[in-house]
Design a protein around this motif. Structure first.
Motif, PDB file in Angstrom:
ATOM      1  N   LEU A  10     -42.578  18.465 -45.017  1.00  0.00           N
ATOM      2  CA  LEU A  10     -42.470  19.866 -45.417  1.00  0.00           C
ATOM      3  C   LEU A  10     -41.421  20.026 -46.511  1.00  0.00           C
ATOM      4  CD1 LEU A  10     -42.445  21.634 -41.933  1.00  0.00           C
ATOM      5  CD2 LEU A  10     -44.349  21.477 -43.534  1.00  0.00           C
ATOM      6  N   THR A  11     -41.697  20.976 -47.400  1.00  0.00           N
ATOM      7  CA  THR A  11     -40.695  21.313 -48.397  1.00  0.00           C
ATOM      8  C   THR A  11     -39.584  22.089 -47.692  1.00  0.00           C
ATOM      9  OG1 THR A  11     -41.721  23.430 -48.934  1.00  0.00           O
ATOM     10  CG2 THR A  11     -42.451  21.496 -50.210  1.00  0.00           C
ATOM     11  N   GLU A  12     -38.467  22.239 -48.346  1.00  0.00           N
ATOM     12  CA  GLU A  12     -37.341  22.972 -47.764  1.00  0.00           C
ATOM     13  C   GLU A  12     -37.754  24.409 -47.443  1.00  0.00           C
ATOM     14  OE1 GLU A  12     -34.160  22.650 -45.910  1.00  0.00           O
ATOM     15  OE2 GLU A  12     -34.842  20.888 -46.987  1.00  0.00           O
ATOM     16  N   ARG A  13     -38.491  25.018 -48.360  1.00  0.00           N
ATOM     17  CA  ARG A  13     -38.957  26.398 -48.157  1.00  0.00           C
ATOM     18  C   ARG A  13     -39.860  26.500 -46.931  1.00  0.00           C
ATOM     19  NH1 ARG A  13     -42.606  29.687 -52.480  1.00  0.00           N
ATOM     20  NH2 ARG A  13     -42.806  31.578 -51.286  1.00  0.00           N
ATOM     21  N   MET A  14     -40.775  25.539 -46.757  1.00  0.00           N
ATOM     22  CA  MET A  14     -41.682  25.567 -45.613  1.00  0.00           C
ATOM     23  C   MET A  14     -40.944  25.270 -44.306  1.00  0.00           C
ATOM     24  SD  MET A  14     -44.466  26.736 -46.597  1.00  0.00           S
ATOM     25  CE  MET A  14     -45.279  26.604 -45.026  1.00  0.00           C
ATOM     26  N   LYS A  15     -39.919  24.443 -44.357  1.00  0.00           N
ATOM     27  CA  LYS A  15     -39.105  24.190 -43.165  1.00  0.00           C
ATOM     28  C   LYS A  15     -38.431  25.476 -42.710  1.00  0.00           C
ATOM     29  CE  LYS A  15     -38.007  19.340 -44.000  1.00  0.00           C
ATOM     30  NZ  LYS A  15     -36.958  18.386 -44.357  1.00  0.00           N
ATOM     31  N   GLU A  16     -37.885  26.224 -43.660  1.00  0.00           N
ATOM     32  CA  GLU A  16     -37.233  27.495 -43.347  1.00  0.00           C
ATOM     33  C   GLU A  16     -38.236  28.493 -42.785  1.00  0.00           C
ATOM     34  OE1 GLU A  16     -35.227  28.873 -46.842  1.00  0.00           O
ATOM     35  OE2 GLU A  16     -33.971  27.081 -46.957  1.00  0.00           O
ATOM     36  N   PHE A  17     -39.415  28.567 -43.404  1.00  0.00           N
ATOM     37  CA  PHE A  17     -40.451  29.484 -42.938  1.00  0.00           C
ATOM     38  C   PHE A  17     -40.903  29.117 -41.527  1.00  0.00           C
ATOM     39  CE2 PHE A  17     -44.986  30.663 -42.576  1.00  0.00           C
ATOM     40  CZ  PHE A  17     -44.831  32.035 -42.625  1.00  0.00           C
ATOM     41  N   ARG A  18     -41.085  27.832 -41.274  1.00  0.00           N
ATOM     42  CA  ARG A  18     -41.499  27.355 -39.951  1.00  0.00           C
ATOM     43  C   ARG A  18     -40.481  27.762 -38.889  1.00  0.00           C
ATOM     44  NH1 ARG A  18     -40.644  22.984 -36.585  1.00  0.00           N
ATOM     45  NH2 ARG A  18     -42.448  22.298 -35.421  1.00  0.00           N
ATOM     46  N   GLU A  19     -39.218  27.556 -39.182  1.00  0.00           N
ATOM     47  CA  GLU A  19     -38.164  27.921 -38.231  1.00  0.00           C
ATOM     48  C   GLU A  19     -38.133  29.433 -38.000  1.00  0.00           C
ATOM     49  OE1 GLU A  19     -36.458  25.897 -36.272  1.00  0.00           O
ATOM     50  OE2 GLU A  19     -37.691  24.347 -37.184  1.00  0.00           O
ATOM     51  N   GLU A  20     -38.324  30.192 -39.064  1.00  0.00           N
ATOM     52  CA  GLU A  20     -38.337  31.650 -38.955  1.00  0.00           C
ATOM     53  C   GLU A  20     -39.480  32.103 -38.042  1.00  0.00           C
ATOM     54  OE1 GLU A  20     -39.444  35.239 -41.950  1.00  0.00           O
ATOM     55  OE2 GLU A  20     -38.036  33.754 -42.721  1.00  0.00           O
ATOM     56  N   VAL A  21     -40.657  31.528 -38.221  1.00  0.00           N
ATOM     57  CA  VAL A  21     -41.814  31.884 -37.392  1.00  0.00           C
ATOM     58  C   VAL A  21     -41.577  31.491 -35.939  1.00  0.00           C
ATOM     59  CG1 VAL A  21     -44.240  31.331 -36.952  1.00  0.00           C
ATOM     60  CG2 VAL A  21     -43.469  31.798 -39.284  1.00  0.00           C
ATOM     61  N   LEU A  22     -41.048  30.305 -35.708  1.00  0.00           N
ATOM     62  CA  LEU A  22     -40.819  29.835 -34.343  1.00  0.00           C
ATOM     63  C   LEU A  22     -39.706  30.603 -33.638  1.00  0.00           C
ATOM     64  CD1 LEU A  22     -41.202  25.983 -34.824  1.00  0.00           C
ATOM     65  CD2 LEU A  22     -42.839  27.574 -33.808  1.00  0.00           C
ATOM     66  N   ASP A  23     -38.772  31.168 -34.391  1.00  0.00           N
ATOM     67  CA  ASP A  23     -37.666  31.918 -33.805  1.00  0.00           C
ATOM     68  C   ASP A  23     -38.026  33.369 -33.477  1.00  0.00           C
ATOM     69  OD1 ASP A  23     -36.014  29.729 -33.896  1.00  0.00           O
ATOM     70  OD2 ASP A  23     -35.002  30.320 -35.757  1.00  0.00           O
ATOM     71  N   GLU A  24     -39.171  33.856 -33.990  1.00  0.00           N
ATOM     72  CA  GLU A  24     -39.577  35.239 -33.751  1.00  0.00           C
ATOM     73  C   GLU A  24     -39.892  35.469 -32.278  1.00  0.00           C
ATOM     74  OE1 GLU A  24     -40.056  38.157 -35.596  1.00  0.00           O
ATOM     75  OE2 GLU A  24     -38.823  37.084 -37.052  1.00  0.00           O
ATOM     76  N   LYS A  25     -39.501  36.622 -31.790  1.00  0.00           N
ATOM     77  CA  LYS A  25     -39.827  37.014 -30.425  1.00  0.00           C
ATOM     78  C   LYS A  25     -41.290  37.469 -30.390  1.00  0.00           C
ATOM     79  CE  LYS A  25     -38.489  40.157 -26.767  1.00  0.00           C
ATOM     80  NZ  LYS A  25     -37.689  41.307 -26.392  1.00  0.00           N
ATOM     81  N   PRO A  26     -42.104  36.927 -29.481  1.00  0.00           N
ATOM     82  CA  PRO A  26     -43.510  37.340 -29.394  1.00  0.00           C
ATOM     83  C   PRO A  26     -43.639  38.822 -29.034  1.00  0.00           C
ATOM     84  CG  PRO A  26     -43.111  35.378 -28.081  1.00  0.00           C
ATOM     85  CD  PRO A  26     -41.781  35.886 -28.526  1.00  0.00           C
TER      86      PRO A  26
END
Length: 73
Positions: A10-26
């Motif tokens: 993953l690019t740095e940007r995609m790593k950040e986006f992935r973490e942001e999505v995974l950290d979201e409260k459902p």
């Protein structure tokens, strides 16, 4: 969980986006739930695959669209 063997790294940007999505409260979107319920009720006698397709169609045709500021480039 990275699968570099199949997808590369993953690019740095995609790593950040992935973490942001995974950290979201459902959460449950009430508008989407209502539309899905209506579609299921309207298509009770259809095959399950058609019910799901009609539900997606109703949601895509009638749900409000919003863009978060964080999604702008």
């Amino acid at each position: 969980m990275e699968n570099a063997e199949h997808f590369g790294t993953l690019t740095e940007r995609m790593k950040e986006f992935r973490e942001e999505v995974l950290d979201e409260k459902p959460y449950i979107d009430a508008q989407r739930a209502i539309l899905a319920t209506l579609a299921y009720k309207e298509n009770l006698n259809q095959p399950r695959v058609m019910v799901r397709a009609k539900m997606l169609e109703k949601v895509l045709d009638h749900m409000s669209i919003y863009i978060l500021k964080t999604n702008l480039f």
